[in-house]
Design an enzyme around this catalytic site. Structure first.
Site, mmCIF file in Angstrom:
data_model
loop_
_atom_site.group_PDB
_atom_site.id
_atom_site.type_symbol
_atom_site.label_atom_id
_atom_site.label_comp_id
_atom_site.label_asym_id
_atom_site.label_seq_id
_atom_site.Cartn_x
_atom_site.Cartn_y
_atom_site.Cartn_z
ATOM 1 N N GLU A 75 0.833 -1.201 0.000
ATOM 2 C CA GLU A 75 0.000 0.000 0.000
ATOM 3 C C GLU A 75 0.869 1.253 0.000
ATOM 4 O OE1 GLU A 75 -3.677 1.836 2.611
ATOM 5 O OE2 GLU A 75 -1.848 1.194 3.647
ATOM 6 N N TRP A 97 -8.531 -1.684 0.409
ATOM 7 C CA TRP A 97 -9.325 -0.565 -0.090
ATOM 8 C C TRP A 97 -10.570 -1.012 -0.853
ATOM 9 C CZ3 TRP A 97 -9.086 4.485 0.999
ATOM 10 C CH2 TRP A 97 -7.921 4.968 1.598
ATOM 11 N N TYR A 139 -4.584 9.643 -0.719
ATOM 12 C CA TYR A 139 -3.213 9.841 -0.262
ATOM 13 C C TYR A 139 -2.169 10.063 -1.357
ATOM 14 C CZ TYR A 139 -5.082 8.076 4.166
ATOM 15 O OH TYR A 139 -5.824 7.901 5.307
ATOM 16 N N CYS A 200 -6.857 9.764 6.943
ATOM 17 C CA CYS A 200 -6.802 9.583 8.404
ATOM 18 C C CYS A 200 -5.390 9.921 8.897
ATOM 19 C CB CYS A 200 -7.179 8.158 8.768
ATOM 20 S SG CYS A 200 -8.891 7.745 8.365
ATOM 21 N N ARG A 220 -5.791 12.036 12.314
ATOM 22 C CA ARG A 220 -7.000 12.687 12.818
ATOM 23 C C ARG A 220 -8.000 11.680 13.368
ATOM 24 N NH1 ARG A 220 -11.503 11.725 9.844
ATOM 25 N NH2 ARG A 220 -11.075 10.757 7.831
ATOM 26 N N ASP A 223 -8.649 3.927 14.019
ATOM 27 C CA ASP A 223 -9.211 2.645 14.442
ATOM 28 C C ASP A 223 -8.052 1.844 15.036
ATOM 29 O OD1 ASP A 223 -10.065 0.009 14.587
ATOM 30 O OD2 ASP A 223 -10.705 -0.128 12.507
#
Length: 318
Positions: A75, A97, A139, A200, A220, A223
């Site tokens: 990733e 994803w 991203y 995130c 921000r 999980d």
């Protein structure tokens, strides 16, 4: 959200993973129960920090359950290409994803195709993948091709050349290591509504001291059970790659979370993981020195002393 004083400082002799487990336990036992965007519900705290020393190849690779570090690495390498379509990941067997474009396809097309069949079609049909596999400017787009605009004589704007933030950080670390502007930012306010999921892990800041490269990552939304083990690995790996490219030694990874949470439907995973003890001290070897930060391959990374406890699974909230 409940306010958080960080978990008690661990015994310096304790395993580095213990701080992750302490954070998980604290959220599960004291976090504020909230209804979240997904409708599943979380226990959440506001603000947390973890610190990991990356010296001597050390990596924050969780051992109390198996973390598929090659998936996380693929990733990260995908981010560095600037790609935003899931097809290159799908062709490598990376599934992390898939749920977002699948949900969009079902919602917009009305075709209640299974996730498995959707992913198989993404792999087999390049045209279908181009239409339905894109995540928007997530991203990688922001990291290596942040959009710019220029004012035209006729009073309109047109898109200019994108900004490669990663390349700029490599150059600034080499030429001006004392700068306080070594930053990679993913939170492009103008494009958030076009992203399948707003970033995130949004802000990376790098800091050089005593020839060591440190990284502070601000996330921000986190999980802790499913996402954070991947985020810690990826941030540490990016730091190791940047250190190699700039002739610096790996320093410290400082992770900071904003809304730090556990999903209520992850109870079984959390309860089991908190009974387990960390195992060994994983180390990363980078076996090759590529010409640029964009030329690494999955084969360049070897992990030593990783013998994790069995995997723990839970559903991903979309």
């Amino acid at each position: 959200m409940a306010s958080l004083a960080n978990p008690p400082v661990a015994d310096p002799a304790a395993h580095p993973e213990q701080q992750y487990l302490d954070l998980m336990r604290m959220i599960w036992e004291t976090g504020s129960e909230r209804i979240d965007r997904t409708g599943i519900g979380t226990r959440s705290v506001c603000g947390a920090m973890l610190r990991y020393d990356l010296a001597d190849g050390a990596m924050p690779l969780i051992t109390t359950k198996r973390v598929y570090w090659k998936t996380a690495t693929r990733e990260l390498l995908w981010f560095l290409t600037g790609e935003t379509n899931i097809r290159p990941l799908v062709l490598q067997g990376v599934k992390i994803w898939n749920e977002w474009p699948h949900a969009r396809y079902v919602r917009e097309s009305g075709d209640a195709i299974s996730l498995e069949d959707f992913v198989a079609r993404i792999a087999a049909d390049e045209v279908f993948a181009a239409q339905w596999g894109d995540l928007g400017p997530v991203y990688g787009k922001q990291w290596v091709n942040w959009p710019t605009y220029r004012y035209r004589p006729d009073g309109l704007y047109e898109q200019g050349e994108g900004i490669n933030q990663v390349a700029q950080v490599v150059e600034s670390l080499r030429s001006n290591p004392g700068s306080r502007r070594h930053i990679i930012e993913g939170w492009n306010v103008a494009e958030l509504d076009r992203m399948a999921l707003p970033p995130c892990h949004k802000t990376y800041q790098f800091h050089v001291a005593d020839n060591r490269l440190n990284c502070l990552l601000y996330q921000r939304s986190c999980d802790v059970a499913l996402g954070l083990p991947f985020n810690l690995w990826s941030a540490a790996l990016l730091t190791r790659m940047l250190a190699q490219q700039t002739g610096l030694m790996p320093g410290e990874l400082v992770w900071m979370g904003g809304d730090v949470h556990l999903y209520l439907n992850h109870a079984e995973l959390i309860t089991e993981q908190l009974t387990r003890q960390p195992q060994g001290n994983p180390r990363l070897e980078i076996t090759r020195h590529p010409e640029t930060i964009f030329d690494y391959r999955i084969e360049d990374f070897v992990v030593h002393d990783y013998a994790p406890l069995p995997p723990l699974s839970a559903p991903v909230a979309v």
